[in-house]
Design a protein around this motif. Structure first.
Motif, PDB file in Angstrom:
ATOM      1  N   ALA A  64       0.823  -1.213   0.000  1.00 49.19           N
ATOM      2  CA  ALA A  64       0.000   0.000   0.000  1.00 49.19           C
ATOM      3  C   ALA A  64       0.856   1.262   0.000  1.00 49.19           C
ATOM      4  O   ALA A  64       0.546   2.241  -0.683  1.00 49.19           O
ATOM      5  CB  ALA A  64      -0.928  -0.009   1.213  1.00 49.19           C
ATOM      6  N   ILE A  65       1.941   1.238   0.776  1.00 49.92           N
ATOM      7  CA  ILE A  65       2.836   2.395   0.839  1.00 49.92           C
ATOM      8  C   ILE A  65       3.439   2.678  -0.538  1.00 49.92           C
ATOM      9  O   ILE A  65       3.465   3.830  -0.998  1.00 49.92           O
ATOM     10  CB  ILE A  65       3.937   2.155   1.893  1.00 49.92           C
ATOM     11  CG1 ILE A  65       3.330   2.201   3.304  1.00 49.92           C
ATOM     12  CG2 ILE A  65       5.056   3.184   1.752  1.00 49.92           C
ATOM     13  CD1 ILE A  65       4.255   1.675   4.390  1.00 49.92           C
ATOM     14  N   TYR A  66       3.913   1.639  -1.203  1.00 47.98           N
ATOM     15  CA  TYR A  66       4.507   1.837  -2.524  1.00 47.98           C
ATOM     16  C   TYR A  66       3.475   2.305  -3.552  1.00 47.98           C
ATOM     17  O   TYR A  66       3.725   3.229  -4.328  1.00 47.98           O
ATOM     18  CB  TYR A  66       5.179   0.546  -3.003  1.00 47.98           C
ATOM     19  CG  TYR A  66       6.597   0.410  -2.518  1.00 47.98           C
ATOM     20  CD1 TYR A  66       7.672   0.774  -3.322  1.00 47.98           C
ATOM     21  CD2 TYR A  66       6.868  -0.064  -1.240  1.00 47.98           C
ATOM     22  CE1 TYR A  66       8.980   0.667  -2.874  1.00 47.98           C
ATOM     23  CE2 TYR A  66       8.177  -0.179  -0.772  1.00 47.98           C
ATOM     24  CZ  TYR A  66       9.223   0.196  -1.592  1.00 47.98           C
ATOM     25  OH  TYR A  66      10.520   0.101  -1.136  1.00 47.98           O
ATOM     26  N   ALA A  67       2.295   1.669  -3.552  1.00 47.05           N
ATOM     27  CA  ALA A  67       1.274   2.019  -4.537  1.00 47.05           C
ATOM     28  C   ALA A  67       0.697   3.405  -4.263  1.00 47.05           C
ATOM     29  O   ALA A  67       0.430   4.176  -5.196  1.00 47.05           O
ATOM     30  CB  ALA A  67       0.167   0.966  -4.522  1.00 47.05           C
ATOM     31  N   GLY A  68       0.510   3.733  -2.997  1.00 42.56           N
ATOM     32  CA  GLY A  68       0.002   5.055  -2.662  1.00 42.56           C
ATOM     33  C   GLY A  68       1.003   6.140  -3.022  1.00 42.56           C
ATOM     34  O   GLY A  68       0.631   7.211  -3.526  1.00 42.56           O
TER      35      GLY A  68
END
Length: 312
Positions: free
Chosen positions: A20-24
């Motif tokens: 989620a951190i990378y995609a966000g």
């Protein structure tokens, strides 16, 4: 389908949060499905082998820090139980007990729950003999029968609407105070004299001889018996093998098989963390999986949207 996510991540453990951190951070529209106060990470009393924390920290603290970091990148979170995935729709449909969600890409990062095999009494015995998890799959077998559906939200409502084509009588047992779904679907169901909706209802047991014959349901604290030829369950009681085997290849232990890029056999569906077939299961390996899955999902979604834009 007004609200389509670029990426839905199922599970808010270290793998799901890392993805989620990378995609966000890549400005994707991301939603993480989580179960409140559930998971190996959040239950860990102390983690003292996670790099960068020489004095250790609790699993709950690490979870909260990772979640806050994801939220800073505008990642959304929703508390819901994952019920299934329609990989044939475009975009894909992630089915939950709250609502059905639409996404271009999906990452399964649910971990491996030791309690995920818990069943309703009678559920296992009558599976395939009146117990089903999919009305659109088995609805044609219910012609002239009395059927019961258990759960809440859009999935139950849509499945019940489908059954009106076949079933003689439809009983919807909702775990909440009301059936929350699309207004038009609710109006169609409530106006059908063959459909009855029961609220504050909890399935206690499924009974029968060779096939399902009746269900015992707790309604407002009182156990009642209902005749039923079929019981369609949307309660999150599927085992991992039953749940993930519907759309992904599994190893002989029920773990999802991926390649080193976290890709499953289904285009646009990735798996990361303890649910993936691998040898070592640690918080550090889960975040590694999540990092790879997140980066690969970013590439998949951006290329998919570019292709679709060029074809318009």
């Amino acid at each position: 389908m007004n609200n389509i996510y670029d990426l839905v991540i199922i599970g808010a453990g270290p793998a799901g949060l890392a993805a989620a951190i990378y995609a966000g951070r890549a400005n994707l529209k991301v939603l993480v499905l989580e179960k409140e106060n559930t998971g190996s990470l959040i239950m860990a009393h102390k983690i003292d082998n996670y790099p960068g924390f020489p004095h250790g920290l609790t699993g709950k603290d690490l979870y909260q820090e990772m979640k806050n970091q994801a939220i800073n990148f505008k990642v959304e979170f929703k508390t819901a139980t994952f019920l299934g995935l329609d990989v044939f729709s475009n975009p894909k449909v992630v089915k939950t007990d709250v609502e059905n969600l639409h996404a271009h890409g999906v990452i399964v990062a649910t971990g491996w729950s030791k309690n995920s095999n818990s069943k309703i009494p009678g559920e296992h015995e009558f599976l395939g003999k009146g117990v089903s998890y999919c009305a659109t799959c088995d609805g044609a077998f219910t012609r002239g029968m009395t059927v019961s559906l258990f759960g809440k939200g859009e999935e139950v409502a849509e499945e019940a609407l489908f059954l009106t084509r076949y079933s003689k009588q439809i009983q919807i047992f909702v775990t909440d105070k009301n059936l929350q779904c699309n207004h038009d679907i609710l109006e169609t169901l409530t106006s059908n004299e063959n459909v009855k909706i029961f609220t504050n209802a909890t399935l206690k047991e499924i009974q029968g001889s060779e096939y399902v014959e009746k269900v015992l349901v707790d309604i407002d604290g009182e156990t009642k018996e209902f005749k039923s030829d079929y019981a369609f369950l949307y309660l999150g009681t599927k085992s991992p093998s039953e749940l993930y085997g519907e759309f992904a290849k599994l190893d002989n232990q029920g773990y999802i098989i991926t390649n080193e890029l976290m890709k499953t056999n289904i285009d646009g569906v990735f798996a990361a963390g303890d649910i993936r077939s691998k040898t070592i299961r640690q918080v550090t390996t889960a975040t590694s999986d999540g990092t790879i899955a997140g980066m690969e999902a970013i590439k998949y979604v951006l290329l998919k949207k570019k292709r679709e834009s060029n074809n318009q």
